[in-house]
Design an enzyme around this catalytic site. Structure first.
Site, mmCIF file in Angstrom:
data_model
loop_
_atom_site.group_PDB
_atom_site.id
_atom_site.type_symbol
_atom_site.label_atom_id
_atom_site.label_comp_id
_atom_site.label_asym_id
_atom_site.label_seq_id
_atom_site.Cartn_x
_atom_site.Cartn_y
_atom_site.Cartn_z
ATOM 1 N N LYS A 82 -68.699 27.319 2.422
ATOM 2 C CA LYS A 82 -67.663 27.858 1.523
ATOM 3 C C LYS A 82 -68.301 28.256 0.186
ATOM 4 O O LYS A 82 -67.948 29.275 -0.403
ATOM 5 C CB LYS A 82 -66.549 26.822 1.288
ATOM 6 C CG LYS A 82 -65.674 26.544 2.484
ATOM 7 C CD LYS A 82 -64.879 27.753 2.980
ATOM 8 C CE LYS A 82 -63.786 28.190 2.038
ATOM 9 N NZ LYS A 82 -62.945 29.258 2.641
ATOM 10 N N TYR A 95 -69.795 22.342 5.858
ATOM 11 C CA TYR A 95 -68.557 23.072 5.534
ATOM 12 C C TYR A 95 -68.563 23.530 4.074
ATOM 13 O O TYR A 95 -68.404 24.723 3.785
ATOM 14 C CB TYR A 95 -67.322 22.189 5.805
ATOM 15 C CG TYR A 95 -66.055 22.713 5.150
ATOM 16 C CD1 TYR A 95 -65.493 23.923 5.547
ATOM 17 C CD2 TYR A 95 -65.430 21.998 4.115
ATOM 18 C CE1 TYR A 95 -64.342 24.420 4.930
ATOM 19 C CE2 TYR A 95 -64.274 22.482 3.505
ATOM 20 C CZ TYR A 95 -63.743 23.690 3.906
ATOM 21 O OH TYR A 95 -62.615 24.179 3.299
ATOM 22 N N THR A 113 -62.252 26.051 -1.759
ATOM 23 C CA THR A 113 -61.961 24.618 -1.782
ATOM 24 C C THR A 113 -62.626 23.926 -2.972
ATOM 25 O O THR A 113 -63.639 24.419 -3.491
ATOM 26 C CB THR A 113 -62.482 23.989 -0.468
ATOM 27 O OG1 THR A 113 -62.526 22.585 -0.600
ATOM 28 C CG2 THR A 113 -63.898 24.452 -0.133
ATOM 29 N N ASP A 114 -62.087 22.768 -3.348
ATOM 30 C CA ASP A 114 -62.730 21.971 -4.404
ATOM 31 C C ASP A 114 -64.037 21.338 -3.920
ATOM 32 O O ASP A 114 -64.833 20.862 -4.716
ATOM 33 C CB ASP A 114 -61.779 20.884 -4.935
ATOM 34 C CG ASP A 114 -61.294 19.899 -3.877
ATOM 35 O OD1 ASP A 114 -61.636 20.052 -2.689
ATOM 36 O OD2 ASP A 114 -60.556 18.952 -4.237
ATOM 37 N N GLU A 115 -64.239 21.334 -2.583
ATOM 38 C CA GLU A 115 -65.401 20.627 -2.036
ATOM 39 C C GLU A 115 -66.720 21.281 -2.433
ATOM 40 O O GLU A 115 -67.779 20.667 -2.342
ATOM 41 C CB GLU A 115 -65.278 20.500 -0.505
ATOM 42 C CG GLU A 115 -63.983 19.810 -0.141
ATOM 43 C CD GLU A 115 -63.869 19.361 1.307
ATOM 44 O OE1 GLU A 115 -64.898 19.159 1.958
ATOM 45 O OE2 GLU A 115 -62.724 19.211 1.762
#
Ligand code: NAD
Ligand code: TYD
Length: 354
Positions: A162, A158, A132-134
């Protein structure tokens, strides 16, 4: 033959359906069927011998090792994860177990399998880690979009879990030579998304006459990508990506949350107007902000475009219209997934049912 993990979730099931529509290579689909996994998403494949569903966990090394030995896949596409930021704030443990420990075990099983392949199959094998970009953290309004070289600065349990899994995937390439590719994608939307995430939640609540909860001032920005474009990008990276590389995937669609919700309301006003003639925007309710809420994500996907020739096919406007129409046409699916575990979650996170 490829092995997909988490193929009964939102993006995974779209990937499985799109893959089998495009190719004949069979898929082994390993999914633990948590609250987010749903075999109804794959009902169109009932009886299709190209899809083999295995109910199991990526954390079960013996099981995964046996699956790899039996089916001899040429690639693993790893979607399985706990994926919802708000749930990670309420209870991070599952995120550590699945996203970090689970990915570690899967990588271990993949490494053992890959080591036993002959040279040609070793060279052709791919492990695609979906991220993810997060992991890159939060941007200020004028900052340049995230490139693959951006520093990792995860802010939620989260995104931290990741990020940890991305680091493990990277290390398995660097240390053991496993042909790992990592993709970091922005927010997806489209069919089969569980209505805990913003877009399906707002469509569902709007139609049910419930409040449309906007965290804080609603000015947080996300980049939105239609899920089929994400699936196509992953297929392209498996086919032509360079092992050891990471690829950002995004839609060049930065929107504030409030704008996304207003767009959904306007579309519903047109496609399924309220019986009292009022606009759906009257249901918008500002609620307490998410703790540690990232202000802005923006993805620079030019590497993928330049090196592998991928570009999103959908604009936000075309993708969101398809999505709203899909949810209107699949109310039975929504009703099924919004019973039981969903009600419990809504009660816990947003308070007593409205
Ligand atoms: P999802 O929550 O809809 O689906 C996750 C799936 O993984 C479910 O089917 C679940 O049953 C399965 N699963 C969970 N734990 C498992 C385990 N231990 N073993 C096997 N299966 C397990 O998630 P999603 O939105 O489809 O996201 C898929 C992947 O894409 C995730 O890795 C996520 O981090 C990443 N991603 C998601 C988005 C997004 O906007 N949704 C954006 C970028 C990246
Ligand atoms: P979400 O769909 O949970 O994705 P992510 O947190 O991974 O970006 O949320 C998208 C944005 O919408 C995020 O900024 C949080 C916000 N949001 C709300 O304002 N209200 C809601 O009820 C939800 C679920 C999200």
């Amino acid at each position: 033959m490829i092995l997909v993990t988490g193929g009964a979730g939102f993006i995974g099931s779209n990937f499985v359906l799109d893959w089998l529509a495009a190719f004949d290579d069979p898929i082994i689909n390993l999914d633990a069927l948590t609250y987010a996994g749903n075999l109804e998403n794959l009902a169109a494949l009932d009886g299709d011998p190209r899809h083999v569903f295995i109910h199991g966990s990526i954390g079960d090394f013996e099981r995964v090792a046996a699956l790899l030995a039996t089916h001899q896949p040429r690639a693993i596409v790893h979607f399985a994860a706990e994926s919802h930021v708000d749930r990670s704030i309420h209870g991070p443990e599952d995120f550590i177990q699945t996203n970090i420990v689970g990915t570690f075990r899967l990588l271990e099983a993949a490494r053992a399998y890959w080591n036993g392949l002959d040279e040609a199959r070793k060279a052709a094998f791919r492990f695609l880690h979906v991220s993810t970009d997060e992991v890159y953290g939060s941007l200020l309004p004028g900052d340049a979009a995230f490139t693959e070289a951006h520093r990792y600065e995860p802010n939620s349990p989260y995104s931290a879990s990741k990020a940890a899994s991305d680091h493990l995937a990277r290390a398995y390439h660097h240390t053991y030579g496993l042909p790992v590719l990592t993709t970091n994608c922005s927010n997806n939307y489209g069919p089969w998304q569980f209505p805990e995430k913003l877009i399906p939640l707002v469509i569902h609540n709007a139609l049910a006459g419930k409040p449309l909860p906007i965290y804080g001032d609603g000015q947080q920005i996300r980049d939105w990508l239609y899920v089929a474009d994400h699936c196509r990008a992953i297929r392209r990276v498996i086919e032509a990506g360079k092992p050891g590389e990471t690829y950002n995937i995004g839609g060049w669609n930065e929107k504030t949350n409030l704008d996304v919700v207003k767009t959904l309301c306007a579309m519903l006003d047109e496609l399924q107007p309220r019986t009292d003639g009022q606009a759906y925007t009257t249901q918008i309710t500002f609620v307490t902000d998410r703790p540690g809420h990232d202000r802005r994500y923006a993805i620079d996907a030019s590497k993928l475009e330049r090196q592998l020739g991928w570009k999103p096919a959908e604009t936000f406007e075309t993708g969101i219209e398809k999505t709203v129409r899909w949810y209107l046409d699949h109310q039975a699916w929504v009703n099924n997934v919004t019973s039981g575990a969903y009600r419990e979650w809504v009660g816990k996170h947003y308070g007593a049912p409205a």
